[in-house]
Design a protein around this motif. Structure first.
Motif, PDB file in Angstrom:
ATOM      1  N   ASP A 260      26.393  31.557  89.106  1.00  0.00           N
ATOM      2  CA  ASP A 260      25.196  32.088  89.762  1.00  0.00           C
ATOM      3  C   ASP A 260      24.024  32.244  88.805  1.00  0.00           C
ATOM      4  O   ASP A 260      22.875  31.903  89.140  1.00  0.00           O
ATOM      5  CB  ASP A 260      25.509  33.441  90.410  1.00  0.00           C
ATOM      6  N   VAL A 261      24.287  32.743  87.603  1.00  0.00           N
ATOM      7  CA  VAL A 261      23.180  32.982  86.665  1.00  0.00           C
ATOM      8  C   VAL A 261      22.646  31.657  86.124  1.00  0.00           C
ATOM      9  O   VAL A 261      21.436  31.487  85.941  1.00  0.00           O
ATOM     10  CB  VAL A 261      23.623  33.910  85.519  1.00  0.00           C
ATOM     11  N   PHE A 262      23.528  30.697  85.881  1.00  0.00           N
ATOM     12  CA  PHE A 262      23.101  29.377  85.405  1.00  0.00           C
ATOM     13  C   PHE A 262      22.264  28.680  86.477  1.00  0.00           C
ATOM     14  O   PHE A 262      21.270  28.016  86.159  1.00  0.00           O
ATOM     15  CB  PHE A 262      24.325  28.546  85.036  1.00  0.00           C
ATOM     16  N   ALA A 263      22.644  28.838  87.746  1.00  0.00           N
ATOM     17  CA  ALA A 263      21.848  28.253  88.826  1.00  0.00           C
ATOM     18  C   ALA A 263      20.463  28.900  88.879  1.00  0.00           C
ATOM     19  O   ALA A 263      19.455  28.217  89.116  1.00  0.00           O
ATOM     20  CB  ALA A 263      22.570  28.416  90.155  1.00  0.00           C
TER      21      ALA A 263
ATOM     22  N   ALA B   6      25.940  47.834  78.512  1.00  0.00           N
ATOM     23  CA  ALA B   6      24.550  47.425  78.297  1.00  0.00           C
ATOM     24  C   ALA B   6      24.490  46.194  77.412  1.00  0.00           C
ATOM     25  O   ALA B   6      25.406  45.921  76.629  1.00  0.00           O
ATOM     26  CB  ALA B   6      23.757  48.567  77.655  1.00  0.00           C
ATOM     27  N   LEU B   7      23.396  45.462  77.537  1.00  0.00           N
ATOM     28  CA  LEU B   7      23.169  44.262  76.727  1.00  0.00           C
ATOM     29  C   LEU B   7      22.371  44.626  75.482  1.00  0.00           C
ATOM     30  O   LEU B   7      21.370  45.327  75.559  1.00  0.00           O
ATOM     31  CB  LEU B   7      22.403  43.224  77.551  1.00  0.00           C
TER      32      LEU B   7
ATOM     33  N   GLY C  29      24.529  36.361  78.487  1.00  0.00           N
ATOM     34  CA  GLY C  29      24.578  37.819  78.454  1.00  0.00           C
ATOM     35  C   GLY C  29      24.597  38.425  79.841  1.00  0.00           C
ATOM     36  O   GLY C  29      25.396  39.334  80.128  1.00  0.00           O
ATOM     37  N   VAL C  30      23.741  37.929  80.721  1.00  0.00           N
ATOM     38  CA  VAL C  30      23.711  38.445  82.092  1.00  0.00           C
ATOM     39  C   VAL C  30      25.024  38.127  82.801  1.00  0.00           C
ATOM     40  O   VAL C  30      25.573  38.969  83.529  1.00  0.00           O
ATOM     41  CB  VAL C  30      22.506  37.860  82.861  1.00  0.00           C
TER      42      VAL C  30
END
Length: 276
Positions: A198-201, A123-124, A90-91
């Motif tokens: 980036d978010v997975f890291a 928005a999420l 999601g992010v």
């Protein structure tokens, strides 16, 4: 054949890609790869999906030109941490859309400035949707499988309404084109593949989930507002207070009691009714 390509960050991180003009389901393709022992880190992307699926066995309606993309990973994390990968997606989707939308036209997150029309916002929506102006723009579906050696393989499917949105859905839907944004499925995918890195890291096999959840909250729809959650025909209403450290939606009742919700269909504001 297709014109999909990975973003530079995704290429540098060693991700792979198989692109399609048309396919039944990118999630099915990824699950098949897992069953054959693929080590993960591979995207499957298509501009037309004929047999897509969403949460709870629903059909995911898509037309040619929309994006269907699925990532196969084999994470080294505990099951309770793997369950939070939907928030990572999601992010990442939120960041990808921010990257392809016209700068200053849309607001991303609760602390950003309004768009030029005074209301445009990305928005999420808990647990796994992205909204634009309160309507569904994108959805996420996680599916699990096993590799031949018994490890847990996770497929993260992302669908984005690039050129058209389905009609007659339980929750109103929109598309980038309906928002006045002309982008291609390939452009959205390239941004998504880079944002994911980036978010997975940050997630770091679950060790960084608190930071990911904080990013998710900062772009969440409906926090502090009335909410209705439908679970197997039972509707619970209250105020959407937050999501907790496990990613559960916390509802506050009229008497101040707080209840954690692990799954369900969510409706906000005027749509916080008994619809399911």
């Amino acid at each position: 054949m297709s014109d999909f390509s990975l973003g530079p960050n995704a290429r540098s991180a060693g991700y792979r890609l198989t692109g399609f003009d048309e396919i039944g389901s990118t999630n099915s393709e990824a699950l098949a790869a897992a069953s054959l022992g693929d080590p993960g880190g591979i995207w499957f992307a298509a501009r037309h999906q004929t047999a897509g699926r969403g949460r709870r066995g629903r059909q995911w309606h898509s037309v040619r030109g929309n994006l269907a993309a699925s990532l196969l990973i084999v994470p080294d994390a505990a099951p309770e941490q793997i369950a939070t990968l939907g928030f990572v997606a999601g992010v990442a989707l939120n960041r990808a859309l921010a990257a392809v939308l016209p700068q200053g036209r849309f607001r991303v997150g609760i602390d950003g400035m309004d768009g030029a029309d005074g209301r445009s916002r990305i928005a999420l929506k808990w647990p796994n949707d992205v909204l634009a102006d309160g309507e569904k723009l994108s959805g996420i579906l996680l599916e699990a499988s096993k590799t031949p050696d018994g490890r847990s393989a996770i497929v993260i499917g992302c669908g984005v309404n690039v050129v058209a949105a389905p009609e007659g859905t339980p929750y109103p839907a929109t598309s980038l084109l309906a928002l006045g944004v002309e982008r291609s499925a390939e452009q959205v995918f390239e941004a998504l593949s880079d944002a994911w890195v980036d978010v997975f890291a940050l997630w770091d096999d679950g060790r960084g989930i608190a930071a990911v959840l904080e990013l998710w909250r900062s772009s969440a729809a409906g926090i502090g507002a009335p909410v209705a959650v439908s679970q197997d025909g039972v509707v619970r209403r209250g105020i959407f207070e937050t999501i907790d450290a496990a990613g559960r939606l916390i509802i506050r009742d009229e008497d101040g009691s707080r209840f954690p919700i692990t799954a369900g269909d969510v409706h906000f504001g005027a749509t916080a009714s008994a619809r399911s």
